[in-house]
Design a protein around this motif. Structure first.
Motif, PDB file in Angstrom:
ATOM      1  N   GLU A 157       0.867  -1.556  -0.154  1.00  0.00           N
ATOM      2  CA  GLU A 157      -0.149   0.034  -0.016  1.00  0.00           C
ATOM      3  C   GLU A 157       0.926   1.353  -0.061  1.00  0.00           C
ATOM      4  OE1 GLU A 157      -3.889   0.240   0.381  1.00  0.00           O
ATOM      5  OE2 GLU A 157      -3.037  -1.335  -0.966  1.00  0.00           O
ATOM      6  N   GLY A 158       2.087   1.131   0.208  1.00  0.00           N
ATOM      7  CA  GLY A 158       2.962   2.310   0.423  1.00  0.00           C
ATOM      8  C   GLY A 158       2.395   3.228   1.595  1.00  0.00           C
ATOM      9  N   VAL A 159       2.382   2.450   2.669  1.00  0.00           N
ATOM     10  CA  VAL A 159       1.478   3.016   3.951  1.00  0.00           C
ATOM     11  C   VAL A 159       2.432   2.743   5.334  1.00  0.00           C
ATOM     12  CG1 VAL A 159      -0.311   3.245   5.371  1.00  0.00           C
ATOM     13  CG2 VAL A 159      -0.751   3.240   3.025  1.00  0.00           C
ATOM     14  N   LEU A 160       2.913   3.557   6.019  1.00  0.00           N
ATOM     15  CA  LEU A 160       3.521   3.450   7.301  1.00  0.00           C
ATOM     16  C   LEU A 160       2.506   3.929   8.389  1.00  0.00           C
ATOM     17  CD1 LEU A 160       5.860   2.616   9.212  1.00  0.00           C
ATOM     18  CD2 LEU A 160       6.659   5.002   9.048  1.00  0.00           C
ATOM     19  N   VAL A 218      12.000   3.269   5.691  1.00  0.00           N
ATOM     20  CA  VAL A 218      10.584   3.041   5.361  1.00  0.00           C
ATOM     21  C   VAL A 218       9.983   4.101   4.714  1.00  0.00           C
ATOM     22  CG1 VAL A 218       8.635   2.088   6.201  1.00  0.00           C
ATOM     23  CG2 VAL A 218      10.794   1.205   7.163  1.00  0.00           C
ATOM     24  N   VAL A 219      10.221   5.270   5.075  1.00  0.00           N
ATOM     25  CA  VAL A 219       9.328   6.407   4.552  1.00  0.00           C
ATOM     26  C   VAL A 219       9.811   6.624   3.083  1.00  0.00           C
ATOM     27  CG1 VAL A 219       9.072   8.918   4.649  1.00  0.00           C
ATOM     28  CG2 VAL A 219       8.705   7.551   6.602  1.00  0.00           C
ATOM     29  N   ALA A 220      10.923   6.264   2.716  1.00  0.00           N
ATOM     30  CA  ALA A 220      11.363   6.458   1.183  1.00  0.00           C
ATOM     31  C   ALA A 220      10.452   5.749   0.563  1.00  0.00           C
ATOM     32  CB  ALA A 220      12.756   6.382   1.203  1.00  0.00           C
ATOM     33  N   SER A 221      10.002   4.699   0.904  1.00  0.00           N
ATOM     34  CA  SER A 221       9.378   3.966  -0.146  1.00  0.00           C
ATOM     35  C   SER A 221       7.601   4.216   0.212  1.00  0.00           C
ATOM     36  CB  SER A 221       9.494   2.422  -0.162  1.00  0.00           C
ATOM     37  OG  SER A 221       9.164   2.050   1.163  1.00  0.00           O
ATOM     38  N   CYS A 222       7.500   5.100   1.100  1.00  0.00           N
ATOM     39  CA  CYS A 222       5.924   5.210   1.283  1.00  0.00           C
ATOM     40  C   CYS A 222       5.219   6.479   0.923  1.00  0.00           C
ATOM     41  CB  CYS A 222       5.889   5.180   2.855  1.00  0.00           C
ATOM     42  SG  CYS A 222       5.890   3.693   3.470  1.00  0.00           S
TER      43      CYS A 222
END
Ligand SMILES: [Zn+2]
Length: 255
Positions: free
Chosen positions: A152-155, A189-193
């Protein structure tokens, strides 16, 4: 009430402390609830809204053992409610119940109960819905973990990456360093969210989440240097009070 933030993730925000609840919805309508909150009435209306959409609660995840992140309700079904081994709480935790009763009376702790520890070193939640990676992010509370939904591209960040709260540290001597390492882990992680959901505050896109990570590092730099931070989040009296308390605690440790 529920706001869709990605194809399969919805968020609802309580006006009190802008506390967020996240709902991850699998293709068959099975839902994973993350930190459902905040008042007993909020939880009843959340269940009502899920039912109205034809969804059903299949599992839950608690990011950390603060009372506003371990809640449950008679209206919600009896499903697995996981936490990391360090974050799981017992149904008999009287201190947590007392804090909840003081901050926001009304929850029946015999109904809220406890959470179930995941096996040590669990990397993904054991549910059949979409992949949910458990990212260990200590520093705010024992066993604190964020949830990354790579498809989902969600953190779902737990009590980190907030636009309304500065980094609030747990009592552990290593908390500042642990928090910094957690911020570094989340930066990867945020780099891919595309979407980041804080436990308190507004949903962010990747760029805004990166700005919050920088602001959190700056706050920790000032805190550890004994400098009064220039941080807009400290304009809120409750957050300012938490900041003053942890600055005093760190100052005492340095002396
Ligand atoms: Zn917390």
């Amino acid at each position: 009430m529920l706001e869709q933030v990605s194809a399969r993730v919805w968020v609802t925000t309580s006006p009190t402390w802008l506390t967020t609840s996240s709902v991850v919805v699998a293709d068959d309508g099975a839902c994973l609830l993350v930190d459902p909150a905040l008042t007993p009435a909020d939880l009843v209306s959340l269940q009502g809204e899920l039912t109205g959409r034809g969804w059903h609660v299949a599992a839950a995840f608690s990011t950390h053992p603060h009372w506003d992140h371990v809640l449950w309700s008679e209206a919600l079904p009896d499903v697995p409610r996981w936490a990391t081994p360090g974050a799981a709480v017992a149904s008999t935790d009287e201190e947590l119940a007392a804090q909840a009763a003081r901050d926001l009376p009304g929850h029946r702790w015999d109904v809220v109960g406890g959470t179930t520890p995941l096996p040590p070193d669990t990397t993904e939640l054991p549910w059949t819905g979409l992949r949910a990676a458990v990212v260990a992010t200590p520093g705010h509370a024992p066993g604190h973990a964020s949830l990354h939904l790579p498809g989902e591209g969600v953190l779902v960040a737990g009590d980190m990456l907030s636009d309304v709260e500065v980094p609030l540290l747990d009592d552990d001597d290593d908390a500042v360093d642990a928090y910094r390492r957690s911020l570094q882990r989340l930066a990867d992680v945020v780099a891919s969210c595309d979407v980041v959901v804080p436990g308190h505050g507004r949903v962010a896109d990747g760029a805004e989440a990166s700005r919050r990570i920088d602001a959190d590092h700056r706050y920790l730099d000032d805190l550890t240097a004994g400098v009064d931070p220039l941080d807009a989040r400290l304009g809120e009296p409750r957050v300012r009070a938490e900041h003053v308390a942890q600055a005093a605690r760190l100052g005492a440790e340095r002396r």
